[in-house]
Design a protein around this motif. Sequence first.
Motif: not given
Length: 177
Positions: A100-105
């Motif tokens: 959730a903290e990344t670009e992909e989610g």
Amino acid sequence: MNNLLGEEREQYQKKRKSCDEASTNLRTSKRRLCNNKNEEEGNNYNKSISTTLKLYDDPWKIKKTLTDSDLGILSRLLLAADLVKKQILPMLDLDDARAAETEEGSPVNVWDVETNSMHQLVLKRWSSSKSYVLIGKWNHDFVRRRDLKKGDEIGFQWDPFNRAFNFCVLKRATMPQ
């Protein structure tokens, strides 16, 4: 011989009397000890118990009043960072919380409790505002299908059994007259 038996009987009765007294004293001191201990425990117990009666605990811990930006063409629901960190990320497993903290989610299942339908959205951190968004088919699956309007209050709650968020329209916006 009778005299000897009489003396033994007397000694026996003295011993019995002293044993009875000791036993009584022991019972009394145990009773005092227990009462004092219970009083102390009771005092500590009463200090840690709330006497406030709570008739209702609202299960909808995640609430949002919809804004124009939540209903627009970007198809995303903006969520406050503190709300997500407190109420959503702890519910996800470690890998999903990291994703959730990344670009992909991280994909999250959302159960619409009023229409009995399951949907999948993606939770991710929006790098520009440090807030979180639910994206994917938010606009199609929720805004249009449920006819959501500005000012409607929606709620989410975590369902640990189904490992999904329950969704509900809590309050519809009142129309200006």
